[in-house]
Design an enzyme around this catalytic site. Structure first.
Site, short mmCIF file in Angstrom:
data_model
loop_
_atom_site.label_atom_id
_atom_site.label_comp_id
_atom_site.label_asym_id
_atom_site.label_seq_id
_atom_site.Cartn_x
_atom_site.Cartn_y
_atom_site.Cartn_z
N CYS A 87 0.83 -1.21 0.00
CA CYS A 87 0.00 0.00 0.00
C CYS A 87 0.86 1.26 0.00
O CYS A 87 1.68 1.45 0.90
CB CYS A 87 -0.93 0.01 1.21
SG CYS A 87 -2.47 -0.81 0.85
N CYS A 147 1.45 8.82 -39.17
CA CYS A 147 2.71 8.51 -39.83
C CYS A 147 3.35 9.78 -40.40
O CYS A 147 4.54 10.01 -40.26
CB CYS A 147 2.48 7.49 -40.95
SG CYS A 147 4.01 6.77 -41.58
N CYS A 156 8.48 2.57 -44.99
CA CYS A 156 7.91 1.93 -43.79
C CYS A 156 8.97 1.21 -42.99
O CYS A 156 9.65 0.32 -43.49
CB CYS A 156 6.80 0.96 -44.20
SG CYS A 156 6.07 0.09 -42.80
N CYS A 183 0.57 2.86 -37.11
CA CYS A 183 -0.66 2.89 -37.91
C CYS A 183 -1.63 1.82 -37.44
O CYS A 183 -2.84 2.05 -37.37
CB CYS A 183 -0.35 2.74 -39.40
SG CYS A 183 0.62 1.28 -39.82
N CYS A 225 -10.56 7.00 -42.58
CA CYS A 225 -10.50 8.05 -41.55
C CYS A 225 -9.20 8.83 -41.64
O CYS A 225 -9.12 9.97 -41.19
CB CYS A 225 -10.69 7.47 -40.16
SG CYS A 225 -9.31 6.45 -39.58
N CYS A 235 -10.86 -0.67 -44.81
CA CYS A 235 -10.52 0.72 -44.50
C CYS A 235 -11.76 1.61 -44.60
O CYS A 235 -12.53 1.51 -45.56
CB CYS A 235 -9.45 1.21 -45.48
SG CYS A 235 -8.98 2.93 -45.22
#
Lengths: 434, 442
Positions: free
Chosen positions: A139, A357, A380, A386, A350, A347
């Site tokens: 505690c 990225c 990448c 992502c 959005c 996908c």
């Protein structure tokens, strides 16, 4: 349905789901309801010395942080150990254990660091018929200011000493509950083992201030315009707890030391993860405090289904299964090359992967005029951000490049064999390759 | 009760006052704080969000929703209003199902878009309820601009010009400002005199002088306005109504839908507003739906909306069509009116079924009608206007007309949908161009 019967340091319970020592286990009434709901065991709310019990604040004792839709992600508390007389707790524990002999009942203890105090309390709890004791060295609030709780847990020598006294003065199995408010969790675990403890449980709560009241300029929970740090728990602490469990499980000095996993266990899946990292069972508090005791039904059915799917017939076959795969960074295979791949059918456009990225990573996602997002393999680095920010599960995946292919980012051929940093040419301290 | 509903002819009080009140409350009740937070939580804060692109006024929707989610609806309102000064009305009347909410990625993901329109109303209501006007007028420029028409385009233009420091005179032919917001929208979309309250709130910017009862071509003429001002903006809407071109069109009970909608909006007591027992609405746009639904809500027994082409060609959105159907309006498509029958008053309208290219099929039917609302489009009215493009004023993308110093926007200008939000965008953009032009003149 898989048999979930668990034997943890000689204590059997019908399933590995115990309620942690905390507000839900402070009274006979609650514990009976928990057992009726199906919980496999209970660690009773921490008992202190005989005499006048501690007192709690009379203002709010919990604070919380939320995710979307006000899902409780983290809970903080400034409640102390039980504020009911020792005799009342002991009497209730005895009655409950008598009526529920197949369930685990553990006494959590916290008394000052002197041998007489521990001997005294151990004798009294043994009479209840409980299955074991858990030493509350965790505690972080209130009791630690009085030299107990995490004030003990932060000093490995004290941990070992008290564990030793407990084994010396009692035949009950001893679990040492560790505080995460320490730099290296392995040290108190080693001390507990050296002191003779049968197991460790972790994590206790983390020092925290959940939020600040911007009108009162005071931490929450706020007591008359002021606040003290509390102990943080709930889903938000699970990653910290998982790592600490794994650290102990893979430390040669403590390998094989039974672990009771605690920290944000909310679903069967969380429990299975703790167990895969070496926990022989789990303890739950915040999830029960958020949703009530009924959640154990999902935990039981979920773990059973998972074990059936995996062909496991005993929880022992799950415990520690992931431990060998927890390694140091330097051991990771640098020839494992992956690239993000966006499934265009899933996908929803959005663009969060793109923003993440482009702004904060490697500019490896292209956005067309008509909002089609694609990964630029030549940029990448497979960081996974992502994947993490995509709202659609499974839409972005990391695909491994086969050996022999050329990584368009580095221009190098992907190698078949495992190779890590220790042999990498850029490492000044590299070992000679075979 | 039932007797009054069955009474033939055009009579008032077909249903009792309590039912009327219930029928004309907010179509979408405002979100409370909890509902707003739950709705706001669903926004993904998309990059270069499709909802922004779909909004004719390009409101930064993810930003304002995040501002709501973090407990600052007033900041959210400023985000909205800085792009669309009539963001409160647009939150009520925009066909969001074909604009921002259709583009919402959660529509793609789950078929359930974020409730953008209702969140916009939540934010703008919160700000307006506090009586806060978040914009300040710039130092006066000494330039004078005439804005003709106090509808959505004119109001947006006047506000933006006033904010830039110009002195604006806002003319309108009616006794009250607001244009279609005040006179042309179904009552259940703009309750509690919202259109008037919004105009009052908008005028807080200062620098706008309202001149009502000033109709172009009647009390004011364009040439004089041009002489007296540094610039003129025309936001005069479409004052005329298309006729069916049928014999019997002047029979008693035949009426333009826009007049009915306007009368209903201005009525103090709906229980005294008469409506037919058998109502036929001819047309397929928002005006037709607004008239049909409100006739039904007033207590008409049978309301039939008849459109000459197929359902997918109706200008009213699918949502509006479904709304009408849910209120009990019968929708008949591919039928063209060919005759109005009756003796003095209309008794029946005769239609002929036609295909989508309006080729008649020879199949005919009659609908009983004691009241007929015509909603087959409105037309530009006025003489000495700038050059037209088709039946509307030709404008550049910044609202410039063929006349130097004269801009136009809203329904009277060519291009763009005839939507409140489009009118706001055109008025705003014209104001920016007027400002740039006047300042460049030095």
């Amino acid at each position: 349905m898989a048999d979930l019967t668990t034997n943890f340091i000689g204590i059997t319970s019908p399933n590995p789901f115990w309620l942690a020592s905390a507000p839900p286990t402070d009274k006979e009434y609650n514990v009976r309801r928990a057992f009726e709901a199906g919980w496999g065991g209970v660690v009773w709310k921490t008992l202190g010395e005989a005499g006048p019990p501690v007192v709690n604040v009379n203002g709010p004792r919990y604070g919380a942080i939320y995710g979307a839709d006000r899902r409780l992600l983290g809970l903080n508390n400034i409640e102390l150990i039980t504020d009911r007389p020792l005799e009342v707790n002991l009497k209730e524990m005895r009655r409950v254990k008598r009526d529920w002999p197949d369930r685990a009942l553990i006494a959590s203890l916290m008394v000052p660091v002197n041998e007489d105090a521990w001997r005294e309390i151990l004798q009294r709890v043994e009479d209840t018929g409980c299955d074991g004791v858990e030493l509350n060295f965790g505690c972080p609030h209130g009791m630690s200011e009085r030299g107990m709780g995490s004030a003990v847990g932060q000093v490995p020598e004290y941990v070992g000493q008290v564990a030793y006294w407990c084994k010396k003065h009692s035949n009950l199995p001893v679990i040492v509950k560790l505080t995460p408010n320490i730099t290296d969790i392995r040290k108190p675990a080693q001390a507990a083992k050296e002191g003779g403890a049968d197991a460790v449980s972790l994590i206790n709560t983390i020092n925290s201030i959940t939020s600040v009241d911007l009108d009162l300029f005071a931490p929450e929970p706020t007591i008359d315009g002021q606040g003290a740090h509390g102990g943080y728990c709930g889903p938000a602490v699970k990653p910290i707890a998982l790592n600490m469990v794994a650290e102990i499980a893979r430390d040669p000095a403590t390998a094989g030391l039974p672990i009771s996993g605690i920290g944000g266990v909310t679903t069967w899946r969380d429990a299975a993860e703790f167990m895969a990292l070496g926990a022989g069972n789990v303890q739950v508090c915040t999830a029960a405090m958020t949703y009530g005791f009924k959640i154990v039904q999902e935990m039981i059915s979920g773990l059973s289904q998972y074990m059936d799917d995996k062909g496991f017939t005993s929880v022992d076959q799950l415990v520690g299964r992931a431990v060998p795969n927890v390694v140091n960074w330097k051991d990771l295979n640098l020839n494992y090359v992956t690239k993000a791949k966006i499934n265009q059918d899933d996908c929803i456009n959005c663009g969060r992967c793109y923003a993440a990225c482009e702004d904060t990573s490697h500019q490896a996602i292209a956005m067309s005029e008509d909002r089609v997002f694609t990964v630029k393999d030549d940029e990448c680095v497979a960081c996974n951000l992502c994947v993490n920010v995509c709202p659609i599960e499974g839409c972005i995946t990391m695909e491994r490049m086969a050996a022999g292919m050329v990584d368009p980012r580095t221009g190098e051929v992907v190698r078949e064999e495992y190779a890590n940093w220790t042999t990498h040419p850029n490492n000044p301290g590299r070992c000679a390759a075979e | 009760m039932r007797d009054r509903q069955l009474a033939p002819g055009i009579v008032a009080g077909r249903i009792d006052a309590a039912a009327l009140q219930g029928n004309f409350t907010d179509l979408h009740p405002p979100l409370d704080d909890h509902e707003a937070l739950v709705a706001a939580d669903r926004c993904y804060f998309c990059h270069d969000a499709p909802c922004i692109t779909a909004c004719p006024t390009s409101i930064d929707i993810p930003l304002f929703i995040r501002q709501i989610a973090t407990g600052t609806p007033e900041a959210a309102a400023k985000t909205i209003l800085s792009q669309n000064i009539l963001g409160g009305m647009c939150a009520r009347v925009c066909p969001t199902e074909t604009l921002c909410e259709e583009a919402c990625v959660r529509e793609a993901a789950e078929g359930q878009p974020v409730l953008i329109g209702r969140l916009q109303r939540y934010a703008t209501d919160r700000l307006m309820d506090k009586g806060v006007h978040p914009f300040r007028r710039a130092a006066p420029t000494g330039r004078r601009v005439a804005v003709v028409g106090a509808g959505p385009a004119g109001l947006a233009c006047a506000h933006r010009l006033a904010m830039k420091g110009h002195d604006v005179t806002l003319y309108d032919g009616r006794a009250k400002p607001g244009g279609l917001n005040e006179f042309g929208i179904a009552a259940y979309k703009s309750t509690d005199s919202f259109a008037a309250r919004e105009v009052d709130w908008l005028m807080q910017i200062g620098g706008i002088t309202l001149a009502t009862g000033q109709r172009l071509g009647r009390e004011i003429v364009l040439d004089q306005l041009r002489q007296d001002h540094d610039a003129v903006f025309l936001g005069i809407g479409l004052g005329g109504v298309n006729a069916l071109g049928l014999a019997g069109e002047d029979r008693e009970g035949m009426r333009d839908a826009v007049d009915f909608i306007s009368e209903l909006r201005q009525a103090d007591d709906l229980s005294r507003l008469p409506v037919g027992r058998d109502v036929v609405v001819i047309g397929g746009g928002m005006t037709a739906v607004d008239a049909a639904v409100q006739a039904k809500l007033l207590g008409a027994l049978n309301v039939t909306l008849v459109y000459r082409r197929g359902r997918d060609r109706m200008n009213a959105s699918r949502y509006e069509q479904d709304l009408a159907a849910s209120k009990g309006v019968r929708i008949v498509t591919n039928a063209t009116p060919i005759a109005v029958h009756g003796n003095g008053a209309v008794r029946e309208v005769e239609f002929e079924y036609s295909d989508d290219d309006l080729r008649p099929t020879g199949e005919r039917f009659r609908l009983a009608a004691d009241q007929v609302f015509k909603a087959i489009g409105q037309t530009l009215e006025g003489a000495d206007l700038p050059a037209l493009d088709g039946r509307k004023i030709a404008v550049s993308d910044r609202g410039r007309t063929s006349l130097p110093g004269v801009w136009a926007g809203g329904d009277c200008a060519a291009g763009g949908d005839d939507l409140t939000v489009t009118a706001v965008a055109e008025g705003r953009d014209a104001a920016e161009d007027i400002h740039a032009t006047l300042m460049a003149e030095g």
